[in-house]
Enzyme design. Structure first.
Site, PDB file in Angstrom:
ATOM      1  N   ASP A 239     -20.853  34.020  50.585  1.00  0.00           N
ATOM      2  CA  ASP A 239     -19.490  33.578  50.252  1.00  0.00           C
ATOM      3  C   ASP A 239     -19.504  32.204  49.608  1.00  0.00           C
ATOM      4  OD1 ASP A 239     -18.366  35.870  51.250  1.00  0.00           O
ATOM      5  OD2 ASP A 239     -17.812  35.001  53.183  1.00  0.00           O
TER       6      ASP A 239
ATOM      7  N   ARG B 213     -18.926  46.085  62.991  1.00  0.00           N
ATOM      8  CA  ARG B 213     -18.225  46.467  64.220  1.00  0.00           C
ATOM      9  C   ARG B 213     -18.271  47.979  64.437  1.00  0.00           C
ATOM     10  NH1 ARG B 213     -15.009  42.491  61.873  1.00  0.00           N
ATOM     11  NH2 ARG B 213     -13.688  44.044  60.853  1.00  0.00           N
TER      12      ARG B 213
ATOM     13  N   SER C 145     -24.857  40.923  63.938  1.00  0.00           N
ATOM     14  CA  SER C 145     -26.060  40.108  64.094  1.00  0.00           C
ATOM     15  C   SER C 145     -25.814  38.696  63.585  1.00  0.00           C
ATOM     16  CB  SER C 145     -27.239  40.733  63.334  1.00  0.00           C
ATOM     17  OG  SER C 145     -27.006  40.707  61.924  1.00  0.00           O
TER      18      SER C 145
ATOM     19  N   ASP D  35     -18.431  44.719  54.982  1.00  0.00           N
ATOM     20  CA  ASP D  35     -19.607  44.516  55.841  1.00  0.00           C
ATOM     21  C   ASP D  35     -19.193  44.117  57.262  1.00  0.00           C
ATOM     22  OD1 ASP D  35     -18.935  41.837  55.589  1.00  0.00           O
ATOM     23  OD2 ASP D  35     -20.667  41.298  54.378  1.00  0.00           O
ATOM     24  N   GLY D  36     -18.081  43.392  57.395  1.00  0.00           N
ATOM     25  CA  GLY D  36     -17.593  43.049  58.727  1.00  0.00           C
ATOM     26  C   GLY D  36     -17.129  44.286  59.484  1.00  0.00           C
TER      27      GLY D  36
ATOM     28  N   ASP E  46     -17.107  41.849  51.234  1.00  0.00           N
ATOM     29  CA  ASP E  46     -17.167  40.901  52.339  1.00  0.00           C
ATOM     30  C   ASP E  46     -16.400  41.433  53.540  1.00  0.00           C
ATOM     31  OD1 ASP E  46     -17.543  38.591  53.834  1.00  0.00           O
ATOM     32  OD2 ASP E  46     -15.830  37.574  52.962  1.00  0.00           O
TER      33      ASP E  46
END
Length: 227
Positions: free
Chosen positions: A80, A63, A69, A58-59, A55
């Protein structure tokens, strides 16, 4: 053929963004994890926690590669919420009172759904934009990444530990917590530390629920006033 600068990306290319592929991987990991949760607790815990760690990955990827998106953000939140909801449902079946976990499930989903909805009503681009909030804990939670990470990780770690400690379907939640907290061990420290963070997160969810509900009500009042 090279894509022209400023050209619009195709629908497929957005679905295949690196952070979104990580998101699909999380879904697959969670599906298999819950498939084996009652037959292999260790494998379940590893897969579930690895999916949770992804989690954050992927953030970072969104960036790093400029692939942020709306679809990715929604996929991330839905994954989540569903994964945590499934774990809470499982815990509600192995501990008494199971209603505690179902309440936490309802609070988690309701507070985040209302927060997302109120975000769109107010014209914000992110549900984490709470700079105009007057509640210090709410602002601290979404404004400090480390604090937010501690609370989120605490919840998942506590839930995983409770599941790992469950031996049958008749155990009392408070008895298991009390017994393990009285011991001097790494496990008891983890339970204590995660219990604090989890409690803070639940308080934040309550604040989030009330704040988002107020935003929806104020939107209705302003709308009627303008008519």
């Amino acid at each position: 053929m090279a894509k022209k600068p400023g050209s619009k990306p195709s629908k497929l290319s957005v679905y295949l963004y690196i952070p979104n592929i990580i998101g699909y991987t999380r879904v697959i990991l969670n599906c298999y994890a819950f498939h084996v949760c009652f037959t292999n607790k260790i494998l379940f815990s590893i897969l579930y926690f690895f999916s949770f760690v992804c989690d954050a990955v992927d953030g970072w990827a969104a960036r790093k590669f400029n692939q942020v998106s709306t679809f990715g953000a929604v996929l991330d939140m839905v994954t989540d919420r569903i994964s945590t909801a499934c774990l809470l449902v499982v815990l509600s079946q192995v501990y008494k009172p199971g209603l505690v976990f179902l309440f936490l499930l309802a609070l988690d989903i309701a507070s985040h759904w209302l927060q997302m909805y109120s975000t769109f009503l107010m014209g914000k681009t992110s549900h984490k934009d709470v700079k105009d909030s007057t509640n210090w804990l709410f602002k601290l939670y979404y404004g400090n990444r480390m604090f937010m990470a501690y609370c989120c990780v605490s919840c998942e770690v506590l839930y995983l530990i409770l599941f790992y400690l469950s031996e049958n379907h008749t155990e009392k939640l408070m008895d298991v917590l009390a017994t393990n907290l009285q011991k001097i061990s790494i496990l008891s420290f983890l339970i204590a530390a995660s219990l604090v963070g989890c409690t803070i997160k639940q308080l934040t969810n309550v604040i989030q629920l009330k704040t988002a509900a107020d935003a929806c009500v104020l939107y209705d009042i302003d709308k009627k006033h303008k008519q």
